[in-house]
Design a protein around this motif. Sequence first.
Motif, PDB file in Angstrom:
ATOM      1  N   SER A   1      -0.273  18.024 -12.028  1.00  0.00           N
ATOM      2  CA  SER A   1      -1.742  17.512 -11.485  1.00  0.00           C
ATOM      3  C   SER A   1      -1.436  16.506 -10.417  1.00  0.00           C
ATOM      4  N   GLY A   2      -0.515  15.781 -10.596  1.00  0.00           N
ATOM      5  CA  GLY A   2      -0.264  14.971  -9.445  1.00  0.00           C
ATOM      6  C   GLY A   2       0.037  15.600  -8.103  1.00  0.00           C
ATOM      7  N   ARG A   3       0.506  16.725  -8.092  1.00  0.00           N
ATOM      8  CA  ARG A   3       0.838  17.318  -6.843  1.00  0.00           C
ATOM      9  C   ARG A   3      -0.476  17.950  -6.211  1.00  0.00           C
ATOM     10  N   ALA A   4      -1.489  18.470  -7.463  1.00  0.00           N
ATOM     11  CA  ALA A   4      -2.549  18.924  -6.841  1.00  0.00           C
ATOM     12  C   ALA A   4      -3.645  18.066  -6.596  1.00  0.00           C
ATOM     13  N   SER A   5      -3.206  16.635  -6.740  1.00  0.00           N
ATOM     14  CA  SER A   5      -4.362  15.622  -6.322  1.00  0.00           C
ATOM     15  C   SER A   5      -4.708  15.323  -5.082  1.00  0.00           C
ATOM     16  N   ALA A   6      -5.836  14.726  -4.755  1.00  0.00           N
ATOM     17  CA  ALA A   6      -6.132  14.341  -3.351  1.00  0.00           C
ATOM     18  C   ALA A   6      -5.482  13.380  -2.794  1.00  0.00           C
ATOM     19  N   SER A   7      -5.016  13.511  -1.381  1.00  0.00           N
ATOM     20  CA  SER A   7      -4.205  12.833  -0.569  1.00  0.00           C
ATOM     21  C   SER A   7      -4.799  11.764   0.275  1.00  0.00           C
ATOM     22  N   TYR A   8      -6.016  11.949   0.677  1.00  0.00           N
ATOM     23  CA  TYR A   8      -6.843  11.440   1.686  1.00  0.00           C
ATOM     24  C   TYR A   8      -8.045  10.706   1.303  1.00  0.00           C
ATOM     25  N   PRO A   9      -7.830   9.255   1.575  1.00  0.00           N
ATOM     26  CA  PRO A   9      -6.940   8.643   2.158  1.00  0.00           C
ATOM     27  C   PRO A   9      -5.859   8.020   1.208  1.00  0.00           C
ATOM     28  N   SER A  10      -4.733   7.428   1.578  1.00  0.00           N
ATOM     29  CA  SER A  10      -3.774   7.041   0.473  1.00  0.00           C
ATOM     30  C   SER A  10      -4.187   5.731  -0.148  1.00  0.00           C
ATOM     31  N   GLY A  11      -4.186   5.912  -1.378  1.00  0.00           N
ATOM     32  CA  GLY A  11      -4.413   4.641  -2.316  1.00  0.00           C
ATOM     33  C   GLY A  11      -3.376   3.466  -2.041  1.00  0.00           C
ATOM     34  N   SER A  12      -2.262   4.202  -2.342  1.00  0.00           N
ATOM     35  CA  SER A  12      -1.110   3.328  -2.222  1.00  0.00           C
ATOM     36  C   SER A  12      -0.989   2.499  -0.880  1.00  0.00           C
ATOM     37  N   ALA A  13      -1.238   3.127   0.200  1.00  0.00           N
ATOM     38  CA  ALA A  13      -1.366   2.625   1.660  1.00  0.00           C
ATOM     39  C   ALA A  13      -2.425   1.510   1.735  1.00  0.00           C
ATOM     40  N   THR A  14      -3.652   1.881   1.024  1.00  0.00           N
ATOM     41  CA  THR A  14      -4.944   0.958   1.049  1.00  0.00           C
ATOM     42  C   THR A  14      -4.256  -0.416   0.062  1.00  0.00           C
ATOM     43  N   VAL A  15      -3.737  -0.343  -1.118  1.00  0.00           N
ATOM     44  CA  VAL A  15      -3.383  -1.293  -1.716  1.00  0.00           C
ATOM     45  C   VAL A  15      -2.313  -2.212  -0.682  1.00  0.00           C
ATOM     46  N   ALA A  16      -1.463  -1.466  -0.439  1.00  0.00           N
ATOM     47  CA  ALA A  16      -0.240  -2.364   0.651  1.00  0.00           C
ATOM     48  C   ALA A  16      -0.701  -2.982   1.798  1.00  0.00           C
ATOM     49  N   ALA A  17      -1.811  -2.564   2.492  1.00  0.00           N
ATOM     50  CA  ALA A  17      -2.193  -3.215   3.514  1.00  0.00           C
ATOM     51  C   ALA A  17      -3.172  -4.404   3.318  1.00  0.00           C
ATOM     52  N   ALA A  18      -3.675  -4.350   2.183  1.00  0.00           N
ATOM     53  CA  ALA A  18      -4.453  -5.478   1.567  1.00  0.00           C
ATOM     54  C   ALA A  18      -3.417  -6.316   1.160  1.00  0.00           C
ATOM     55  N   TYR A  19      -2.235  -5.928   0.353  1.00  0.00           N
ATOM     56  CA  TYR A  19      -1.320  -7.122   0.127  1.00  0.00           C
ATOM     57  C   TYR A  19      -0.799  -7.688   1.331  1.00  0.00           C
ATOM     58  N   GLY A  20      -0.517  -7.191   2.335  1.00  0.00           N
ATOM     59  CA  GLY A  20       0.084  -7.578   3.536  1.00  0.00           C
ATOM     60  C   GLY A  20      -0.782  -8.713   4.021  1.00  0.00           C
ATOM     61  N   GLU A  21      -2.000  -8.319   4.179  1.00  0.00           N
ATOM     62  CA  GLU A  21      -3.102  -9.139   4.531  1.00  0.00           C
ATOM     63  C   GLU A  21      -3.281 -10.564   3.684  1.00  0.00           C
ATOM     64  N   ALA A  22      -2.994 -10.231   2.536  1.00  0.00           N
ATOM     65  CA  ALA A  22      -3.011 -11.388   1.343  1.00  0.00           C
ATOM     66  C   ALA A  22      -1.646 -12.281   1.634  1.00  0.00           C
ATOM     67  N   MET A  23      -0.718 -11.671   1.829  1.00  0.00           N
ATOM     68  CA  MET A  23       0.570 -12.362   1.800  1.00  0.00           C
ATOM     69  C   MET A  23       0.480 -13.178   3.208  1.00  0.00           C
ATOM     70  N   ALA A  24      -0.188 -12.695   4.311  1.00  0.00           N
ATOM     71  CA  ALA A  24      -0.273 -13.607   5.401  1.00  0.00           C
ATOM     72  C   ALA A  24      -0.869 -14.496   5.436  1.00  0.00           C
ATOM     73  N   ALA A  25      -2.186 -14.319   4.620  1.00  0.00           N
ATOM     74  CA  ALA A  25      -3.134 -15.477   4.382  1.00  0.00           C
ATOM     75  C   ALA A  25      -2.440 -16.756   3.416  1.00  0.00           C
ATOM     76  N   ILE A  26      -1.362 -16.321   2.543  1.00  0.00           N
ATOM     77  CA  ILE A  26      -0.875 -17.016   1.634  1.00  0.00           C
ATOM     78  C   ILE A  26       0.441 -18.165   2.369  1.00  0.00           C
ATOM     79  N   ALA A  27       0.880 -17.172   3.328  1.00  0.00           N
ATOM     80  CA  ALA A  27       2.091 -17.756   4.104  1.00  0.00           C
ATOM     81  C   ALA A  27       1.844 -17.560   5.723  1.00  0.00           C
TER      82      ALA A  27
END
Length: 274
Positions: free
Chosen positions: A164-190
Amino acid sequence: MKTGFVSSVCVASFSIALGACAGTPAAFEPKAVSADPAHEGYLSRIDLQLLADAVPPPPAAGSHIEAADRALSATYRALENTDRWLMATSHAEVRSPFALQHFDCSLGVRFDPGQNAAPATARLMQRLFEDSEAASTIAKLRAHRARPVGDDPSREACQRVSDSGRASASYPSGSATVAAAYGEAMAAIAPEHAAAARETGHQIALSRVVCAMHYPLDATTGEALGKAVFERAAATPQFQTDLALARLEYASLKASGKTSPACAAERLALSQKP
């Protein structure tokens, strides 16, 4: 150069150095979506819908853009079973507090979820995770694009993937969305490490391409969405309160002088290109 590391597991010698493997990644399963899911992020349902609506549609099947995206995805097969591949396995864990460790080297500290060293930072990241996952999931409901591992059953993933994971939707990447938000947050923290923090967020997103879980365009679109999620979340009073506490935690971690032994291994892994 191939290293002989086995995919989907945290090989002992590297995981000790990397310090970010939380064990063998769980099998990837698509997330269930309800009409009104419980949400504990910073943003309202209306905010999330507006963010998702702004995401452009995936490339049309058979278009030149899709063909170029598929060709670029294929080049990443050169990284299978390399150090960068194993790092991508580690990056598959984007949940807070475990994902904080991905930013150890870019911020020059050591987040240790086992010691609960940064509870306010973990709470901030968890709320961003909720917002990012929700926004990307809503966007995925509009159009289904198959994953690389779904289009090509022979394509190896660097984590265990269910049918079911292979068959699930790929666009847009949820993990990439999370990662970019994390990067911006860490940039704000430090802020003094802002560029490095954002680069770490980008590398976590790129790992989804290395893992064949997403096409490159899925990841770049997810990153754009993640930055938009962060911008809107950062405007809320709740975020600003959490940010102030996270900055205090960062100052304490920095004063402790503890750093991660993973950084040399991380630099080596990131030097490997397709």
